[in-house]
Design a protein around this motif. Structure first.
Motif, short mmCIF file in Angstrom:
data_model
loop_
_atom_site.label_atom_id
_atom_site.label_comp_id
_atom_site.label_asym_id
_atom_site.label_seq_id
_atom_site.Cartn_x
_atom_site.Cartn_y
_atom_site.Cartn_z
N VAL A 71 -13.07 105.75 -33.78
CA VAL A 71 -14.40 105.28 -34.41
C VAL A 71 -15.19 106.62 -35.09
CG1 VAL A 71 -16.45 104.35 -33.86
CG2 VAL A 71 -14.25 103.76 -32.51
N PHE A 72 -15.49 106.79 -36.32
CA PHE A 72 -15.99 107.48 -36.97
C PHE A 72 -17.47 107.14 -37.43
CE2 PHE A 72 -11.68 108.25 -37.46
CZ PHE A 72 -11.44 109.53 -37.34
N GLY A 73 -18.61 108.35 -37.28
CA GLY A 73 -19.85 108.08 -37.80
C GLY A 73 -20.72 107.96 -36.75
N ARG A 74 -21.91 108.44 -36.83
CA ARG A 74 -22.79 108.95 -35.48
C ARG A 74 -23.43 107.67 -35.13
NH1 ARG A 74 -27.86 112.85 -36.30
NH2 ARG A 74 -27.92 111.94 -34.28
N CYS A 75 -23.32 106.76 -36.01
CA CYS A 75 -24.38 105.39 -35.76
C CYS A 75 -23.58 104.75 -34.63
CB CYS A 75 -24.34 104.59 -36.95
SG CYS A 75 -26.02 104.99 -37.84
N GLN A 76 -22.17 105.07 -34.25
CA GLN A 76 -21.54 104.42 -33.21
C GLN A 76 -22.29 104.51 -32.00
OE1 GLN A 76 -18.27 107.22 -31.69
NE2 GLN A 76 -18.16 107.76 -33.64
N LEU A 77 -23.15 105.73 -31.96
CA LEU A 77 -23.99 105.83 -30.63
C LEU A 77 -25.51 105.72 -31.19
CD1 LEU A 77 -22.42 109.19 -29.63
CD2 LEU A 77 -22.22 107.07 -28.59
N ASP A 78 -25.83 106.02 -32.21
CA ASP A 78 -27.35 106.18 -32.78
C ASP A 78 -27.65 104.91 -33.51
OD1 ASP A 78 -27.95 108.52 -31.51
OD2 ASP A 78 -27.18 109.68 -32.92
N TRP A 79 -27.02 103.84 -32.88
CA TRP A 79 -27.22 102.25 -33.70
C TRP A 79 -28.76 101.85 -33.91
CZ3 TRP A 79 -23.10 99.61 -35.33
CH2 TRP A 79 -23.38 98.33 -35.65
N PHE A 80 -28.84 101.46 -35.20
CA PHE A 80 -30.05 100.98 -35.49
C PHE A 80 -30.05 99.40 -35.12
CE2 PHE A 80 -29.76 104.26 -38.87
CZ PHE A 80 -30.95 104.88 -38.63
N CYS A 81 -30.68 98.98 -34.03
CA CYS A 81 -30.84 97.91 -33.40
C CYS A 81 -31.61 96.69 -34.43
CB CYS A 81 -31.14 97.60 -32.10
SG CYS A 81 -30.27 98.43 -30.85
N VAL A 82 -32.58 97.28 -35.12
CA VAL A 82 -33.55 96.75 -35.81
C VAL A 82 -34.53 97.60 -36.63
CG1 VAL A 82 -35.56 96.80 -34.22
CG2 VAL A 82 -35.47 94.79 -35.52
N GLY A 83 -35.12 97.19 -37.42
CA GLY A 83 -35.97 98.06 -38.50
C GLY A 83 -37.23 98.49 -37.73
N TYR A 84 -38.05 99.44 -38.55
CA TYR A 84 -39.28 99.96 -37.71
C TYR A 84 -40.50 99.20 -38.25
CZ TYR A 84 -36.28 103.72 -36.76
OH TYR A 84 -35.21 104.75 -36.34
N GLY A 85 -41.57 99.42 -37.51
CA GLY A 85 -42.94 98.65 -37.73
C GLY A 85 -43.13 97.57 -36.99
N SER A 86 -44.24 96.87 -37.25
CA SER A 86 -44.57 95.71 -36.33
C SER A 86 -43.49 94.57 -36.12
CB SER A 86 -45.85 94.92 -36.91
OG SER A 86 -45.50 94.53 -38.25
N GLY A 87 -42.55 94.65 -37.29
CA GLY A 87 -41.37 93.81 -36.96
C GLY A 87 -40.19 94.11 -36.44
N GLY A 88 -40.46 95.26 -35.60
CA GLY A 88 -39.08 95.92 -35.15
C GLY A 88 -39.56 96.68 -33.86
N ASP A 89 -40.62 97.08 -33.44
CA ASP A 89 -41.01 98.16 -32.53
C ASP A 89 -41.16 97.36 -31.18
OD1 ASP A 89 -40.90 100.21 -34.39
OD2 ASP A 89 -42.88 100.40 -34.45
N VAL A 90 -40.11 96.94 -30.85
CA VAL A 90 -40.19 96.14 -29.47
C VAL A 90 -39.43 97.07 -28.33
CG1 VAL A 90 -39.09 94.01 -27.99
CG2 VAL A 90 -39.67 94.32 -30.70
N HIS A 91 -40.26 97.04 -27.16
CA HIS A 91 -39.44 97.82 -26.10
C HIS A 91 -38.31 97.02 -25.37
CE1 HIS A 91 -42.66 100.99 -26.33
NE2 HIS A 91 -43.46 100.29 -26.36
N ALA A 92 -37.33 97.24 -25.83
CA ALA A 92 -36.20 96.34 -25.26
C ALA A 92 -35.88 97.09 -23.87
CB ALA A 92 -35.06 96.49 -26.16
N PRO A 93 -35.34 96.09 -22.98
CA PRO A 93 -35.16 96.42 -21.36
C PRO A 93 -33.48 97.34 -21.45
CG PRO A 93 -34.49 94.35 -21.82
CD PRO A 93 -35.27 94.69 -22.92
N TYR A 94 -32.84 96.98 -22.59
CA TYR A 94 -31.78 97.90 -22.91
C TYR A 94 -31.19 97.63 -24.18
CZ TYR A 94 -29.36 93.21 -22.67
OH TYR A 94 -28.93 92.08 -22.96
#
Length: 790
Positions: A71-94
């Protein structure tokens, strides 16, 4: 760079303080239990998997158990679960990234390579920087990959997986730069090294909206598979692993057209204007443009997606009811199609009903999507019959001269995906729906408003009204509003004054309804709002669901409705009444920073998905607030930019999805947008909110502004300014409640009552009309049928 970031965050804290310290989630950490609504994790995982779109596959997928992958590419770890702002800034439990998902699957992967990425991404120098409001990362800089690293991994690994990620957000547009719309030099170098070392290379795209894909052609056969995983919420890694290993057969289909070049999109020359944008393409948005006059510019078409199996579609019948039998939209065309799995593994298929209209006096696209459905999971050899229906409105064209939706004479041909399904012949022009001219300088708006001013409710009474008596039937709403003072009527037209109101759950977006003690004493309870489409944006741990684009790519309304039913259950748990969702603006251009929140380039798919979200939430007793009404198609200068477009484009594209949502799900609230539409801000736009939404569509719910609005006076009634101008347009509530953007300011600017009782000033009837809309919302979500408080 570090100094710039520190200064930016300091300035953001100043803004947060002025706005009530509730806007930017990175400044408001979650607290309390890591509550997870029972069943929601499984639905998020399933939705994320069903939204994955397989663009290319030579057989490398599904991966085989026991074979080692690199597996190549840093997003394997630093995954974008959603975008940013009012439509994405959710405090997920995990949050499950790809490597965690592979580990949970029991996958065999190259350990030394994985360790190298963990060490590099975890170092202080290279740790992912999440930025701050409006300055979030579009990507995370890639780890330089030396050729010998790929060659070493290829000695033990059977296949390579390359992960590339992108994000954007509110106040953060995608850009025509490397690292945003285009690949970076480091990413290209990584692809060069990996494809040179490996015979089989699959690319996974962790994105929220369309990016440049021309490189897939340049690499050609060097790429064995290309899969768009989107931003799948907190179960992203598990959902993607399910698809990669065949636990879930990919059944997502594109909700947008992927063109070869950005310049091929018809809006490319008219996007990002700071003062205005000419919607020069008219109705020819997305596939309506490409399939009509630019097929050669398409790399991957709207609705495209591969599977690990194969299906055969066999249309069984196509019939059309007598004209007028389909309700206000006219007749109904119904197709029955049999779908058979003729491949070697179980899977699901999406069926799209397309209409190819005849040529006529009105210019038309080559075809339009009129209905869709998704099969259950079919085993090899198994079949299912689906019935798809569309009304005449779905296949009509808007005539700006007659201000009506028409069917011109000729043959209307239908297809199930690309299989001919039948046709019907219309001998003469049929009027499907007669409308009024709107958002046009030709309209005498002043007279239109005067002709429709409401009367006043019953004479005021001495007995103090109690809202619970209205709920129980002991009193009428007219009697209740007649008993409210001018100050109480005024208070019902605005929120509590700031975000993170003390009247609601910590981190709330704002509170309306019972915003002053006098109203609360009369039983008008505070109504608590929270962002947003991807889950509750609170100072609590809340479920993070897939982004809007990912959900649209499932083409599964039943799944989306069930997912948001559980979001509605979470709202009830935290005391949230209104979810400020769904975001449903059209993907007019791939650079819009909030495309990840929204669904599609197509109004039918967008409207159907939005209706599913609303039905799900409101089935649990809460309310949804579809947004942003209307034509909010960019983030650049969104609060002043003017969307200039024809009435036909407005009605067929940018209002059509809202109409579908309103008619099919009856949302309790609707949110206007920041921008102007043909010169008039949406929060003052009488034609959008009253003429179309309320009169033509029959909407009876409440309308609120997006957070704050522009100060302005009414051109038609010079005495009316700001809140009086807004209330006359029937935009009921200013959110979060004040015009000054000052924390803990609970009073209005005085503009609403200033002209009360004066010639052409605001009328008590208008105040009472707005009060009814707000109070009906309070009744729906705060009271039972017997008048008891919920």
């Amino acid at each position: 760079m570090k100094l710039k970031k520190k200064i930016g965050k300091f300035m953001q804290r100043v803004v947060d303080h002025a706005m009530g310290n509730g806007l930017m989630q990175e400044e408001t950490a979650a607290s309390g239990e890591k509550y997870i609504t029972p069943g929601i994790s499984a639905l998020i995982r399933r939705s994320g998997a069903e939204g994955c779109v397989l663009l290319k596959n030579d057989g490398v997928l599904p991966l085989k158990e026991g074979e080692e992958i690199a597996v190549f590419g840093r997003c394997q770890l630093d995954w974008f679960c959603v975008g940013y702002g009012s439509g994405g800034d959710v405090h997920a439990p995990y949050r499950v990234n790809l490597m965690e998902g592979l580990g949970n699957m029991g996958a065999k992967y190259n350990r030394p390579l994985a360790q190298a990425y963990r060490a590099w991404c975890g170092s202080e120098e290279h740790r992912a920087d999440e930025g701050w409001w409006g300055h979030w990362p579009m990507n995370h800089p890639e780890m330089p990959l030396a050729a010998h690293m790929a060659e070493s991994a290829a000695k033990t690994s059977d296949a390579a997986l390359v992960v590339i990620g992108r994000a954007a957000g509110e106040d953060r547009e995608n850009t025509l730069e490397k690292g945003s719309y285009y690949l970076t030099e480091e990413e290209l170098a990584m692809l060069d090294a990996v494809t040179a070392a490996f015979r089989r290379t699959a690319v996974v795209l962790n994105i929220g909206s369309i990016m440049d894909m021309e490189w897939t052609e340049r690499y050609g056969e060097r790429l064995s598979a290309v899969l768009i995983a989107w931003q799948g919420g907190m179960e992203s890694g598990n959902a993607l692993a399910d698809v990669l290993y065949g636990k879930v057969n990919p059944c997502g289909r594109l909700a947008d057209t992927i063109a070869r070049r950005y310049e091929d999109y018809p809006s490319s020359g008219h996007f990002g204007g700071r003062e205005y944008n000419e919607y020069a393409e008219g109705i020819f948005v997305g596939y309506r443009h490409f399939d009509t006059c630019a097929k050669e510019a398409v790399l991957y078409p709207f609705g495209y997606g591969l599977s690990y199996t194969e299906f055969r579609l066999m249309p069984k019948s196509l019939k059309r009811s007598a004209h007028g039998a389909g309700g206000p939209e006219g007749a109904v065309t119904e197709m029955v199609v049999e779908v058979k799995n003729i491949g070697g593994c179980s899977g699901r298929e999406v069926v799209m009903l397309w209409c190819h209209p005849p040529k006529g006096c009105i210019e038309k696209p080559a075809h339009v999507l009129t209905a869709f459905a998704k099969t259950r999971e079919l085993a090899p050899g198994e079949s299912q019959e689906l019935t798809l229906k569309c009304d005449d409105k779905a296949i009509s064209s808007y005539d700006e001269r007659r201000h009506a939706f028409l069917l011109e004479p000729g043959e209307y041909r239908f297809a199930a995906n690309d299989v001919e399904a039948g046709s019907f012949l219309l001998q003469e022009t049929a009027v499907v729906e007669k409308c009024e001219a709107v958002c046009s300088p030709e309209v005498n708006l002043r007279q239109r408003i005067l002709d429709n001013l409401p009367g006043e409710a019953a004479v005021k009474r001495d007995k103090a009204p109690i809202l619970g008596d209205v709920a129980s039937g002991k009193d009428t709403m007219d009697d209740f509003v007649a008993g409210l003072s001018d100050d109480e009527l005024e208070a019902l037209t605005r929120g509590h004054g700031m975000m993170n109101s003390p009247l609601g759950a910590p981190g709330n977006a704002g509170v309306l309804g019972g915003v002053i003690p006098g109203l609360r004493e009369k039983g008008v309870l505070p109504v608590v709002c929270a962002d947003g489409p991807a889950g509750l944006r609170l100072q609590k741990y809340c479920a993070l669901v897939p982004c809007g684009t990912a959900l649209a790519c499932t083409w599964n309304c039943e799944l989306v409705e069930e997912l948001y039913r559980l979001v509605g259950a979470e709202m009830k748990h935290y005391g949230v009444d209104v979810l400020l969702a769904p975001g449903m603006n059209i993907h007019r251009n791939p650079l819009c920073g909030r495309n990840f929140e929204y669904f599609s380039e197509d109004p039918l798919l967008s409207g159907k998905m939005a209706a599913a979200v609303v039905r799900g939430v409101q089935s649990m007793g809460g309310a949804c607030c579809p947004k942003h009404f209307a034509c909010n198609n960019q983030e650049t200068k969104r609060n002043i930019c003017d969307s200039r477009l024809s009435e036909r484009a407005l009605r067929e594209i940018y209002l059509r999805n809202f109409e579908i949502c309103i008619r099919e799900s009856s949302p309790h609230t609707v949110m206007t947008s920041y921008n102007k539409v043909n010169g008039v801000w949406s929060h003052y736009n009488y034609d959008l909110v009253t003429t179309v939404l309320r009169r033509e569509w029959g909407y009876e719910g409440m309308v609120m502004t997006d957070w704050w609005m522009q100060k302005s006076g009414s051109p038609e009634f010079p005495k009316l300014k700001n809140n009086a101008y807004r209330v006359r347009a029937q935009v009921d509530v200013l959110m979060p409640g004040d015009m000054g953007h000052v924390a803990k300011k609970y009073k209005s600017d005085g503009s609403l009552l200033k002209t009360l009782g004066q010639p052409e000033g605001i009328t008590r009837g208008e105040l009472q009309r707005t009060a009814r809309n707000v109070l009906e919302l309070v009744l729906k979500i705060k009271y039972g049928e017997k008048g008891e408080k919920r």
